[in-house]
Design a protein around this motif. Structure first.
Motif, PDB file in Angstrom:
ATOM      1  N   PHE A 297       0.782  -1.242   0.000  1.00  0.00           N
ATOM      2  CA  PHE A 297       0.000   0.000   0.000  1.00  0.00           C
ATOM      3  C   PHE A 297       0.811   1.289   0.000  1.00  0.00           C
ATOM      4  O   PHE A 297       0.282   2.333  -0.371  1.00  0.00           O
ATOM      5  N   LEU A 298       2.056   1.278   0.447  1.00  0.00           N
ATOM      6  CA  LEU A 298       2.854   2.491   0.339  1.00  0.00           C
ATOM      7  C   LEU A 298       3.126   2.793  -1.129  1.00  0.00           C
ATOM      8  O   LEU A 298       3.199   1.893  -1.961  1.00  0.00           O
ATOM      9  N   SER A 299       3.298   4.062  -1.449  1.00  0.00           N
ATOM     10  CA  SER A 299       3.844   4.405  -2.750  1.00  0.00           C
ATOM     11  C   SER A 299       5.335   4.121  -2.730  1.00  0.00           C
ATOM     12  O   SER A 299       5.937   3.916  -1.668  1.00  0.00           O
ATOM     13  N   THR A 300       5.954   4.105  -3.898  1.00  0.00           N
ATOM     14  CA  THR A 300       7.401   3.897  -3.924  1.00  0.00           C
ATOM     15  C   THR A 300       8.113   4.984  -3.128  1.00  0.00           C
ATOM     16  O   THR A 300       9.015   4.706  -2.330  1.00  0.00           O
ATOM     17  N   ALA A 301       7.693   6.234  -3.340  1.00  0.00           N
ATOM     18  CA  ALA A 301       8.326   7.334  -2.610  1.00  0.00           C
ATOM     19  C   ALA A 301       8.087   7.209  -1.112  1.00  0.00           C
ATOM     20  O   ALA A 301       8.984   7.466  -0.298  1.00  0.00           O
ATOM     21  N   GLY A 302       6.877   6.804  -0.723  1.00  0.00           N
ATOM     22  CA  GLY A 302       6.587   6.625   0.691  1.00  0.00           C
ATOM     23  C   GLY A 302       7.406   5.502   1.294  1.00  0.00           C
ATOM     24  O   GLY A 302       7.908   5.604   2.417  1.00  0.00           O
ATOM     25  N   ALA A 303       7.551   4.400   0.545  1.00  0.00           N
ATOM     26  CA  ALA A 303       8.367   3.290   1.028  1.00  0.00           C
ATOM     27  C   ALA A 303       9.813   3.732   1.216  1.00  0.00           C
ATOM     28  O   ALA A 303      10.471   3.353   2.195  1.00  0.00           O
TER      29      ALA A 303
END
Length: 813
Positions: free
Chosen positions: A442-448
């Motif tokens: 569920f995280l975005s790549t940037a969030g991850a």
């Protein structure tokens, strides 16, 4: 508590000349309430008490309202019935004059202008009047329920007070000691509506002009102390945030605070007029009410059951930098700040409490994570926002290799900068061990990337997945790793493919999506779906591209993982919590002769678990540069240990995790193990063939070690595991735990184990899963379907890997 008599609603009965039909026709807009009403907590009389006859004044010529009373403020509820020009271009046009005649013969004339003192009630977005306010206060959304189509908006928690019927405008008497004789309205050619007039003798602005201030709410009567739910806070002439229970003790620096058992004490923020009444309730029952002026004057106010205390020491906008103590450079981490009263002051752009401490499944909420009652903000090493003056409690963490920082700092008036230092305890990367999370959703790549840097996590496997009609992270797939921080950290978007009986499969390093993502109906595939594929087919397609296959959250769902393992399709098995059931299953396969690396992951699906809370440490070869492919290769070679906090070191006769020791015959090997942890430990245990053969125990220790001579009479495996004292405060309350992959010992020939009971169990699993495919799973008609695999006999295709598994088991007899 009785209302304040210092606000008086005047009657316009003798001036009213229009009914509700004068209002513009507005879709789904209910008619204004008539009679005595409160607008923004202030009393007004709309029409008459008996609610009969005309209720509004729409002047066509000058009219006067006789008053003859003292008034410091006059509040008029009015509206413009139609814009003076289309599309708001009548800005500043005078639509009336209001003349205030005082008893000493002086008068004060105010030009009432469009979009200044008055406006149409349903203005275009962003065109509220400059000098008037809505007739409704800003407000909280429903805290625990609401319409489906507002689910996303619910995260905002609060809404603007959009005008319902009128705008309120205030005139301040420059000579409040002189009575106001009369109020005259002089219209122009533009039509206005006046609904009510209210006087105030109070020395307070009738509209809230002060910002919200934090308060602490305490139920002082033990017989009324609420043990469940939350307190409710309402203000009649102002606004208040949701009360949030304050954690009371049990703090784990860097890793959260246990959620409180009761609703009190709690904190909230209040912005109100001094004359406002603040009411504290629980489950709809009022516990007490106090005057806001008393709270502001004395710092607190109480009833026989409730205390409302102002906990506002003032605040500074502070720029915070967290430095790595060794390098002196800003270090990504997660941070939490709060006052001694328990009020959080998180960095701007982050939440005080993620989603009001409710569930956040499939919601990537702002780079925040919640552990128990504490919400942390992920930062790149710098942040800014409000901090309270005086003492500030600082709570910072970065994975398991840094010492969590818990300290009290002092913020002085005028201070604008704060520097903190975070110290690394262990540097496993310097010995070739690199951490990764096998399983994140569920995280975005940037969030991850933000969160993995904050947790010092070198690899994150962010997984596409399907839940019925929901497909997640579709847009993030690239077929190659996203490289950050100069190559030291990697985010790879892979997949978790899922079937509710046969099992779930985690796939790393895919070059293209493996479809269908899920199969055979909910919770995984679509409603009414059919069994279109097998885990074995998914695994084969990933291996064909050089990818890595992991049996997810081993052993459940417990069907086809037995096929994957017996046919060599599973490169590793995953633990999310180190459960006794999962360990027993893992040991069973090892004792049956299957060399299975162990990996750890979080299965993160909400803000209530940080990435890497359970992580995989994989050891690369000496001098090997970290790459995503190299990390996966180290996993497949079995050079891993799982950590939910404790950091393990383990050798057998000098051989490392994943190695094989060859003995000419029965003999003895020496096992050396140690553990260090930022969490208090309970034990370090040496396991041989599933049995604990040695242990070191000391409750509360942060380092343990053991050395043991182990007798080997046949092929064996050894591993080390560690247990902490506490459970984590994530959504699953996972134990503080760590476990290595095995070191294998071959005795008098190649390593081989074949536990008859274990092999019988595995065979039964394979047969049972095949029976599900044959007799229970939904299948498509071969005549009506061209299958993705291209073969005409779908059942034969589905059964093939199960037959392969049974043949492989036969060869072990």
């Amino acid at each position: 508590m009785p209302g304040d008599p210092s606000y008086e609603a005047l009657s316009l009965r003798d001036l009213c000349n229009a009914g509700a039909d004068v209002l513009p026709a507005e879709a789904d807009q209910p008619l204004p309430t008539r009679g005595r009403v409160e607008l923004r907590g202030l009393p007004f009389l709309i029409g008459t008490d008996d609610k009969q006859g005309d209720c509004f004044l729409v002047p066509s010529e000058a009219v006067s309202l006789d008053i003859g009373k003292q008034a410091r403020h006059v509040v008029v509820a009015h509206r413009l019935l139609a814009p003076t020009k289309p599309a708001g271009h009548g800005l500043g046009t005078a639509v009336a004059e209001y003349v205030f005649h005082l008893a000493n013969g002086t008068s004060h004339t105010v030009s009432i202008r469009e979009r200044f003192e008055i406006q149409i009630v349903q203005p275009e977005w962003g065109r509220f009047p400059f000098l008037a306010v809505s007739d409704t206060l800003d407000h909280k959304m429903d805290r625990f329920e609401g319409r489906w189509d507002r689910a996303g908006q619910r995260l905002a928690e609060h809404s603007l007070g959009w005008p319902k019927d009128f705008f309120l405008w205030r005139w301040e008497n420059p000579d409040p000691d002189i009575a106001l004789e009369r109020f005259e309205i002089r219209p122009t050619e533009h039509r206005i509506l006046v609904a009510g007039v209210t006087l105030s003798t109070l020395d307070e602005h009738p509209f809230v002009r002060t910002p919200a201030r934090p308060v602490r709410l305490t139920v002082t009567d033990s017989t009324a102390q609420p043990k469940t739910g939350v307190l409710e806070l309402d203000v009649d002439r102002g606004v208040a945030t949701y009360p949030q229970a304050v954690a009371d003790g049990g703090e784990r620096i860097g890793w959260g605070t246990p959620s409180p058992e009761g609703a009190s004490p709690a904190y909230a923020s209040v912005a109100a007029l001094p004359s406002a009444t603040v009411r504290v309730s629980h489950d709809g029952t009022e516990l007490g009410a106090v005057r806001w002026s008393d709270v502001e004057r004395d710092g607190h106010a109480s009833t026989d059951r409730v205390r409302v205390e102002l906990v506002d020491p003032g605040r500074n906008w502070v720029h915070v930098t967290v430095l790595d103590d060794a390098t002196g450079k800003p270090v990504p981490c997660r941070v939490h700040f709060r006052s001694p009263a328990g009020v959080p002051y998180q960095p701007h752009g982050h939440h005080q409490h993620v989603n009001q401490n409710l569930g956040s499944w499939h919601q990537d909420v702002g780079g925040d994570v919640r552990l128990g009652e504490t919400t942390y903000a992920y930062i790149d090493g710098t942040c800014q926002g409000w901090l309270p003056r005086g003492d500030v409690l600082v709570d910072i963490a970065r994975g398991f290799e840094y010492e969590p920082l818990g300290q009290t700092v002092r913020v002085e008036p005028g201070q604008r900068d704060l520097t903190l230092r975070l110290r690394r305890n262990v540097d496993l990367a310097s010995t070739g061990w690199y951490s990764g999370d096998s399983h994140v959703h569920f995280l975005s790549t940037a969030g991850a990337q933000l969160e993995q840097l904050g947790e010092d996590l070198r690899v994150v496997n962010l997984l596409q997945a399907q839940w019925g009609a929901l497909f997640t992270n579709t847009e993030d797939f690239r077929g190659k790793p996203a490289v950050i921080d100069g190559g030291g950290y990697f985010t790879y978007v892979g997949q978790e493919n899922r079937q509710h009986v046969l099992g779930h499969l985690v796939m790393w390093g895919m070059k293209r999506p493996v479809m269908p993502w899920s199969s055979d109906g909910p919770d995984e595939a679509n409603l009414g779906g059919a069994l279109d594929t097998t885990l074995s087919d998914w695994a084969d397609r990933v291996h064909a591209e050089g990818g890595t296959v992991v049996a997810a959250h081993f052993p459940n769902p417990n069907g086809e993982p037995a096929v994957l393992i017996t046919t060599g399709r599973a490169d590793a098995v995953e633990t999310l919590a180190g459960s006794p059931d999962g360990l027993a299953e893992y040991y069973r396969y090892l004792n049956s002769g299957y060399r299975l690396p162990l990996v750890g992951g979080t299965d993160k699906m909400s803000n209530w678990v940080p990435v890497g809370l359970y992580r995989t440490y994989a050891q690369l070869d000496a001098d090997e540069e970290l790459t995503y492919e190299g990390w996966c290769r180290a996993v497949r070679r079995g050079r891993t240990f799982v950590s939910g906090g404790p950091l393990l070191s383990f050798t057998v006769d000098g051989k490392a995790i994943g190695d094989t020791i060859e003995l000419a015959g029965p003999g003895t090997v020496t096992a050396e193990a140690s553990v260090t942890s930022v969490f208090p430990l309970r034990s370090l245990e040496l396991v041989c063939n599933g049995e604990v053969v040695a242990q070191a125990s000391e409750v509360g220790a942060q380092e343990l070690s053991l050395s043991e001579q182990v007798r080997i009479d046949g092929s064996a495996w050894l591993a080390v595991r560690a247990f902490g004292v506490d459970n984590h405060l994530d959504e699953w309350a996972r134990p503080v735990f760590a476990h290595t992959s095995p070191v294998f010992v071959a005795c008098g020939g190649p390593w081989a184990m074949a536990d008859p009971e274990g092999l019988h169990y595995i065979r039964t699993l394979v047969q049972g899963a095949r029976e599900y495919v044959r007799h229970t799973a939904v299948r498509r008609d071969d005549i009506l379907t061209t299958h993705h695999h291209g073969e005409p006999d779908h059942l034969a295709w589905l059964e093939r890997p199960f037959a392969e598994a049974l043949e492989a088991l036969d060869r072990r007899r």
